[in-house]
Design an enzyme around this catalytic site. Structure first.
Site, PDB file in Angstrom:
ATOM      1  N   GLU A 233      30.424  32.132  39.414  1.00 13.05           N
ATOM      2  CA  GLU A 233      28.937  33.488  38.911  1.00 13.05           C
ATOM      3  C   GLU A 233      29.866  34.002  38.343  1.00 13.05           C
ATOM      4  OE1 GLU A 233      26.446  33.984  40.478  1.00 13.05           O
ATOM      5  OE2 GLU A 233      26.350  32.588  41.272  1.00 13.05           O
ATOM      6  N   CYS A 267      27.662  43.404  37.823  1.00 14.76           N
ATOM      7  CA  CYS A 267      27.761  41.515  36.557  1.00 14.76           C
ATOM      8  C   CYS A 267      26.246  41.533  36.080  1.00 14.76           C
ATOM      9  CB  CYS A 267      27.920  40.723  37.089  1.00 14.76           C
ATOM     10  SG  CYS A 267      26.914  40.731  38.994  1.00 14.76           S
TER      11      CYS A 267
HETATM   12  P1  NAD Z   1      37.986  38.297  37.513  1.00 19.45           P
HETATM   13  O1  NAD Z   1      37.520  37.276  36.960  1.00 19.45           O
HETATM   14  O2  NAD Z   1      39.403  39.050  36.708  1.00 19.45           O
HETATM   15  O3  NAD Z   1      38.766  38.393  38.756  1.00 19.45           O
HETATM   16  C1  NAD Z   1      38.277  37.223  39.881  1.00 19.45           C
HETATM   17  C2  NAD Z   1      39.286  36.504  40.689  1.00 19.45           C
HETATM   18  O4  NAD Z   1      39.459  35.964  40.250  1.00 19.45           O
HETATM   19  C3  NAD Z   1      39.847  37.548  41.418  1.00 19.45           C
HETATM   20  O5  NAD Z   1      40.409  37.639  42.417  1.00 19.45           O
HETATM   21  C4  NAD Z   1      41.213  37.365  40.813  1.00 19.45           C
HETATM   22  O6  NAD Z   1      42.298  37.755  41.122  1.00 19.45           O
HETATM   23  C5  NAD Z   1      40.954  35.780  40.218  1.00 19.45           C
HETATM   24  N1  NAD Z   1      41.741  34.798  39.611  1.00 19.45           N
HETATM   25  C6  NAD Z   1      42.458  35.106  38.592  1.00 19.45           C
HETATM   26  N2  NAD Z   1      42.671  34.418  37.362  1.00 19.45           N
HETATM   27  C7  NAD Z   1      42.773  33.859  38.809  1.00 19.45           C
HETATM   28  C8  NAD Z   1      42.889  32.005  38.715  1.00 19.45           C
HETATM   29  N3  NAD Z   1      44.168  31.377  37.482  1.00 19.45           N
HETATM   30  N4  NAD Z   1      42.654  30.885  39.354  1.00 19.45           N
HETATM   31  C9  NAD Z   1      42.066  31.544  40.001  1.00 19.45           C
HETATM   32  N5  NAD Z   1      41.976  32.617  40.562  1.00 19.45           N
HETATM   33  C10 NAD Z   1      42.423  33.490  39.718  1.00 19.45           C
HETATM   34  O7  NAD Z   1      36.715  38.829  37.405  1.00 19.45           O
HETATM   35  P2  NAD Z   1      37.052  40.847  38.313  1.00 19.45           P
HETATM   36  O8  NAD Z   1      38.165  41.604  36.848  1.00 19.45           O
HETATM   37  O9  NAD Z   1      37.803  40.642  39.538  1.00 19.45           O
HETATM   38  O10 NAD Z   1      35.556  41.031  37.979  1.00 19.45           O
HETATM   39  C11 NAD Z   1      34.698  41.052  37.095  1.00 19.45           C
HETATM   40  C12 NAD Z   1      33.763  39.839  36.218  1.00 19.45           C
HETATM   41  O11 NAD Z   1      32.994  39.257  37.865  1.00 19.45           O
HETATM   42  C13 NAD Z   1      32.947  40.204  35.743  1.00 19.45           C
HETATM   43  O12 NAD Z   1      33.142  39.948  34.434  1.00 19.45           O
HETATM   44  C14 NAD Z   1      31.421  40.679  36.431  1.00 19.45           C
HETATM   45  O13 NAD Z   1      30.410  40.132  35.579  1.00 19.45           O
HETATM   46  C15 NAD Z   1      31.413  39.279  37.072  1.00 19.45           C
HETATM   47  N6  NAD Z   1      31.007  38.964  38.216  1.00 19.45           N
HETATM   48  C16 NAD Z   1      30.031  38.036  38.505  1.00 19.45           C
HETATM   49  C17 NAD Z   1      29.138  38.173  39.778  1.00 19.45           C
HETATM   50  C18 NAD Z   1      27.825  37.043  40.050  1.00 19.45           C
HETATM   51  O14 NAD Z   1      27.247  37.636  41.218  1.00 19.45           O
HETATM   52  N7  NAD Z   1      27.381  36.733  38.686  1.00 19.45           N
HETATM   53  C19 NAD Z   1      29.255  39.095  40.631  1.00 19.45           C
HETATM   54  C20 NAD Z   1      30.255  39.807  40.801  1.00 19.45           C
HETATM   55  C21 NAD Z   1      30.349  40.306  39.252  1.00 19.45           C
END
Ligand code: NAD
Length: 489
Positions: A233, A267
């Site tokens: 997502e 998002c």
């Molecule tokens: P992010 O991608 O920076 O991090 C998301 C998660 O992934 C965090 O827990 C982070 O620690 C983890 N992570 C980071 N590097 C990783 C790796 N190499 N392997 C595994 N996990 C890793 O995103 P964010 O800044 O926390 O969230 C914002 C983003 O999320 C925005 O793009 C937003 O649109 C999206 N989002 C999408 C939805 C949806 O349902 N489509 C809902 C909420 C947020």
């Protein structure tokens, strides 16, 4: 074990310290989860439903406590955090009450060729699900995976965002207290991206990731080595389409809320608006008036700060590039970025190839562009690399529905924004850069289950095609009969 600090996005003060879980601790957690999943399986549909509803009631009773924690870690106002918790409760309730109906074994048609077989389709849990969550809706978003995965019969190991680990720990400990006979069913591991990566590599049976498309690619690469399935997502660049006969006051109210609530860190938030030329100017005026009335602040603003300090620079860059490309800003501009807050910004006539139109801005900024007609609006809305949500405003609901059917996004609201988020029976998810797979609804339950197909032989068929004892000539005649039937109908 090393630890990391969580800082308030408002003051920068350290709020709490949390452990950095490494690969070994993550693997141990998954092993404990497997044990709990076996106990969970033995409880049956009713036992699992009752326990999930007990957890839901406990979360509802502790809503204030949880909302205060969300507010502290994200900076969002408590009233927003309470609404977020309510949405999560609605989904948990639906998942708990509908899992049996969606996933239990049922009879399906076996068809003419296999009329001697009784055909049954059921779903079994996958085992242990690794849920990796973001910080913007730290309860609602991961619970879209956690609640449905648990209801489908799995254990969950949850890795919350490093900005909101306290919320993750709260969810896991509240589950353990509400469901003491299966306390390890929902566990939390904390840490930065490396902990998420360890979870993806730990041998879990599926990863449900929510975050940015860039991180999704890294998680997909980690999952590839072990063929661990992935549900992703990711972000959005949602468009709102406005027809000539739309109620412009209602549009302005919805657009401003969709774009500015949670400081635009949603998002499926509104980032692009395509209004037909005859109403564009009038709509811009109303959007500007509604947005001007908002002020960010803590604790009493309409919305809070940028939770991730680095996002301030992204928001500013998008605005500067849009203005350099010829856009106008009837409200705000780069000077609206006054960390940790960004004041509301309305952009007009933004070039379609500008980052403000192509990349996720994730701030309280909305671009309102003019289009000749609804066809052009649909083409522009669909021209995005993202495909998460969208909205259509038209005077006639039927016309809105016709436009909705032409949009390449996972969800569309007609005459509202984000209408789908609070409907638990509707699946949620996107295409392209917005990811793949679905949470919520029946699809959201099946996402955490594997189909199990069973046949039960009812009687000996006239011609058994699965036996060497059947004379070859007789089998050939039966096959020929089948061929003729398929050639005719
Ligand atoms: P992010 O991608 O920076 O991090 C998301 C998660 O992934 C965090 O827990 C982070 O620690 C983890 N992570 C980071 N590097 C990783 C790796 N190499 N392997 C595994 N996990 C890793 O995103 P964010 O800044 O926390 O969230 C914002 C983003 O999320 C925005 O793009 C937003 O649109 C999206 N989002 C999408 C939805 C949806 O349902 N489509 C809902 C909420 C947020």
């Amino acid at each position: 074990m090393s630890t990391f600090a969580v800082r308030s996005p408002v003051s920068g003060d350290v709020l709490s310290e949390h452990p950095v879980h490494g690969p070994e601790e993550v693997r141990d957690t998954v092993v404990r989860g497997r044990g709990a999943a076996a106990v969970w399986a033995g409880l049956g549909w009713a036992g699992r439903r009752d326990r999930l509803l007990a957890w839901k009631r406990a979360l509802a009773r502790r809503m204030d406590e949880l909302a205060a924690l969300v507010a502290r870690e994200t900076g969002k106002p408590e009233h927003d955090a309470r609404a977020e918790v309510l949405l999560a409760l609605v989904h948990l309730d639906w998942a708990a009450r509908h899992a049996r109906r969606v996933l239990r074994m049922r009879q399906v048609s076996s068809g003419l060729l296999s009329v001697h077989q009784r055909a049954l389709l059921g779903y079994r849990p996958l085992g242990v699900i690794g849920v990796i969550g973001p910080w913007n809706y730290p309860v609602y978003t991961p619970m879209g995976s956690i609640g449905y995965a648990l209801a489908a019969g799995n254990a969950v190991v949850f890795k919350p965002s490093e900005l909101t680990p306290g919320v993750g720990e709260f969810l896991a400990s509240s589950f353990g207290e509400a469901v003491p006979d299966c306390a390890d069913l929902l566990q939390c591991v904390t840490g930065p991206g490396s902990t998420g990566q360890a979870l993806a590599l730990s041998g879990v049976d599926k990863v449900a990731f929510t975050g940015s498309p860039g991180t999704a690619r890294k998680v997909a690469a980690a999952c590839a080595g072990t063929l661990t399935p992935l549900l992703a997502e990711c972000g959005g660049k949602d468009a709102v389409i406005v027809g000539a006969d739309a109620d412009l006051d209602a549009v302005a109210e919805a657009v401003v809320w969709g774009a500015m609530s949670n400081a635009g860190q949603t998002c499926a938030g509104v980032e692009r608006v395509y209004a037909v030329a005859s109403v564009h100017e009038e709509l811009c005026g109303r959007v500007v008036r509604a947005a001007r009335a908002l002020s960010p602040g803590t604790p009493d603003g309409e919305y809070g700060p940028m939770t991730l300090p680095g996002q301030l620079g992204v928001v500013e860059r998008h605005m500067k590039e849009a203005l350099a490309g010829g856009a106008r800003a009837p409200l705000g501009g780069p000077e609206s970025v006054r960390g940790p807050y960004v004041h509301p910004v309305v952009l007009v006539d933004v070039p379609e190839d500008s980052p403000a139109m192509t990349e996720e801005t994730f701030g309280p900024v909305v671009a309102v562009n003019r289009v000749a007609d609804l066809d052009e609006a649909v083409a522009r809305a669909n021209a995005s690399a993202y495909g998460l949500g969208a909205a259509v405003f038209t005077g006639s609901r039927a016309a809105g529905l016709r436009v909705a059917r032409r949009l390449d996004s996972g969800a569309v609201s007609v005459n509202s924004v984000l209408g789908f988020a609070g409907v638990p029976s509707l699946p949620f998810g996107g295409t392209g850069e917005s990811g793949f797979g679905r949470i919520h609804g029946a699809e959201g339950l099946r996402a955490f289950a594997a189909a199990r197909s069973v046949t039960v032989r009812r009687f000996a068929p006239a011609v058994d095609l699965t036996s060497f004892a059947t004379p070859r000539e007789k089998a050939a005649k039966a096959v020929e009969l089948g061929r003729r039937l398929h050639a005719r109908f």
